[in-house]
Design an enzyme around this catalytic site. Sequence first.
Site, PDB file in Angstrom:
ATOM      1  CG  ASN A  19      47.876   6.772  77.376  1.00 32.50           C
ATOM      2  OD1 ASN A  19      46.851   6.983  76.728  1.00 32.50           O
ATOM      3  ND2 ASN A  19      49.065   6.636  76.813  1.00 32.50           N
ATOM      4  CD1 TRP A  20      42.415   4.962  80.646  1.00 32.36           C
ATOM      5  CD2 TRP A  20      40.334   5.428  79.962  1.00 32.36           C
ATOM      6  NE1 TRP A  20      41.666   5.260  81.763  1.00 32.36           N
ATOM      7  CE2 TRP A  20      40.380   5.554  81.364  1.00 32.36           C
ATOM      8  CE3 TRP A  20      39.130   5.682  79.309  1.00 32.36           C
ATOM      9  CZ2 TRP A  20      39.279   5.920  82.133  1.00 32.36           C
ATOM     10  CZ3 TRP A  20      38.018   6.045  80.062  1.00 32.36           C
ATOM     11  CH2 TRP A  20      38.092   6.155  81.462  1.00 32.36           C
ATOM     12  CE  LYS A  21      49.452   2.952  76.034  1.00 34.06           C
ATOM     13  NZ  LYS A  21      50.663   2.236  75.746  1.00 34.06           N
ATOM     14  CG  HIS A 105      52.634   8.010  74.578  1.00 26.45           C
ATOM     15  ND1 HIS A 105      52.895   6.864  73.875  1.00 26.45           N
ATOM     16  CD2 HIS A 105      52.351   7.621  75.850  1.00 26.45           C
ATOM     17  CE1 HIS A 105      52.770   5.822  74.690  1.00 26.45           C
ATOM     18  NE2 HIS A 105      52.444   6.258  75.896  1.00 26.45           N
ATOM     19  CD  GLU A 107      51.753   3.544  72.623  1.00 29.67           C
ATOM     20  OE1 GLU A 107      50.658   4.109  72.673  1.00 29.67           O
ATOM     21  OE2 GLU A 107      52.121   2.699  73.466  1.00 29.67           O
ATOM     22  CD  GLU A 177      55.086   6.862  79.338  1.00 30.88           C
ATOM     23  OE1 GLU A 177      54.365   6.193  80.076  1.00 30.88           O
ATOM     24  OE2 GLU A 177      54.770   7.189  78.192  1.00 30.88           O
ATOM     25  N   GLY A 183      54.257  -1.188  77.621  1.00 33.55           N
ATOM     26  CA  GLY A 183      53.424  -2.282  77.109  1.00 33.55           C
ATOM     27  C   GLY A 183      54.147  -3.603  76.963  1.00 33.55           C
ATOM     28  CB  SER A 223      55.537  -2.612  82.314  1.00 32.43           C
ATOM     29  OG  SER A 223      55.506  -2.872  80.924  1.00 32.43           O
ATOM     30  N   GLY A 244      49.471   2.717  81.404  1.00 33.05           N
ATOM     31  CA  GLY A 244      48.734   2.326  80.207  1.00 33.05           C
ATOM     32  C   GLY A 244      47.832   1.146  80.511  1.00 33.05           C
ATOM     33  N   GLY A 245      48.306  -0.055  80.236  1.00 31.22           N
ATOM     34  CA  GLY A 245      47.499  -1.273  80.355  1.00 31.22           C
ATOM     35  C   GLY A 245      46.757  -1.401  81.679  1.00 31.22           C
TER      36      GLY A 245
HETATM   37  C1  PEP Z   1      51.981   4.272  78.387  1.00 30.98           C
HETATM   38  O1  PEP Z   1      51.405   4.048  77.347  1.00 30.98           O
HETATM   39  O2  PEP Z   1      52.220   5.447  78.661  1.00 30.98           O
HETATM   40  C2  PEP Z   1      52.371   3.161  79.237  1.00 30.98           C
HETATM   41  C3  PEP Z   1      53.180   3.410  80.204  1.00 30.98           C
HETATM   42  O3  PEP Z   1      51.836   1.912  78.942  1.00 30.98           O
HETATM   43  P1  PEP Z   1      51.963   0.593  79.850  1.00 30.98           P
HETATM   44  O4  PEP Z   1      51.644   0.979  81.276  1.00 30.98           O
HETATM   45  O5  PEP Z   1      50.951  -0.351  79.270  1.00 30.98           O
HETATM   46  O6  PEP Z   1      53.370   0.097  79.709  1.00 30.98           O
END
Ligand code: PEP
Length: 263
Positions: A19-21, A105, A107, A177, A183, A223, A244-245
Amino acid sequence: MGFFRDHSMPIRKKFVAGNWKMNTTLAEAKALGAAVAKGVGTDSKVTVAVCPPYPWLSAVGDTIKGSSVVLGAQNVHFEKKGAFTGEVSPAMLLEAGCTYAIIGHSERRHILGERESVINHKVHTALEEGLHVILCMGETLSERERNLQERVFQRQVFAACAGLTDEQFHRIVIAYEPVWAIGTGKVATPEQAQDAHKFVRSKLKQLYGDKIAEATPIIYGGSVTPENTAGLMSQPDVDGALVGGASLKADSFLAIVKAAGVV
Ligand code: PEP
């Protein structure tokens, strides 16, 4: 996705999505898509999806053509078409080359105020129109501290999946999640992830029966890094990762894919 061998329980293929956000320039997105496609190749043991920002979907789609990487969107609207300024429909995503859409999600739930009724509406429309759905759920830190996570999972599963047919449910991947892990660098322990996934699967069994529940991939997000992937994936109900990251660098994302594939 899951499949059945003889009459025994299904083998669930691991699923890893990036997920590149709201990150990457067009040039960065194309380079990242191309590097992921090259690393994954054409015959991956793991289903791999990349979810770039909307404006880069077609361009990234071009970079992954010929590989087994599939394209996903980070969101989708709940109506099929019409006067919804700024929104994007499932049909548009399909035409842009998407197989998947992420729905629910944290966010979008917590920053953009997306309610459970909206998430359920989105899931219905996306599935009706032919997309596969990565359905996200998870508890906040305060819910975890009060030991309310199972109550939250039950509410979120029942609300998001209300009214879905068995056939529609086959196109869902659940992403657990925990909000406190997204994040933050604080990853759930493999045991916390396993407990959550097992509980969610027990709710799916209640809704759809053992066969469908056992075939549904339940992936973990929060994470995830190349270092913690193997521990998480070693759990029987953890079927992959939403990243994500660490999905913004091809090397780390491919290391996660590789670690998920060897478990
Ligand atoms: C996400 O946004 O779905 C996520 C899991 O982010 P991260 O891996 O950065 O915690």
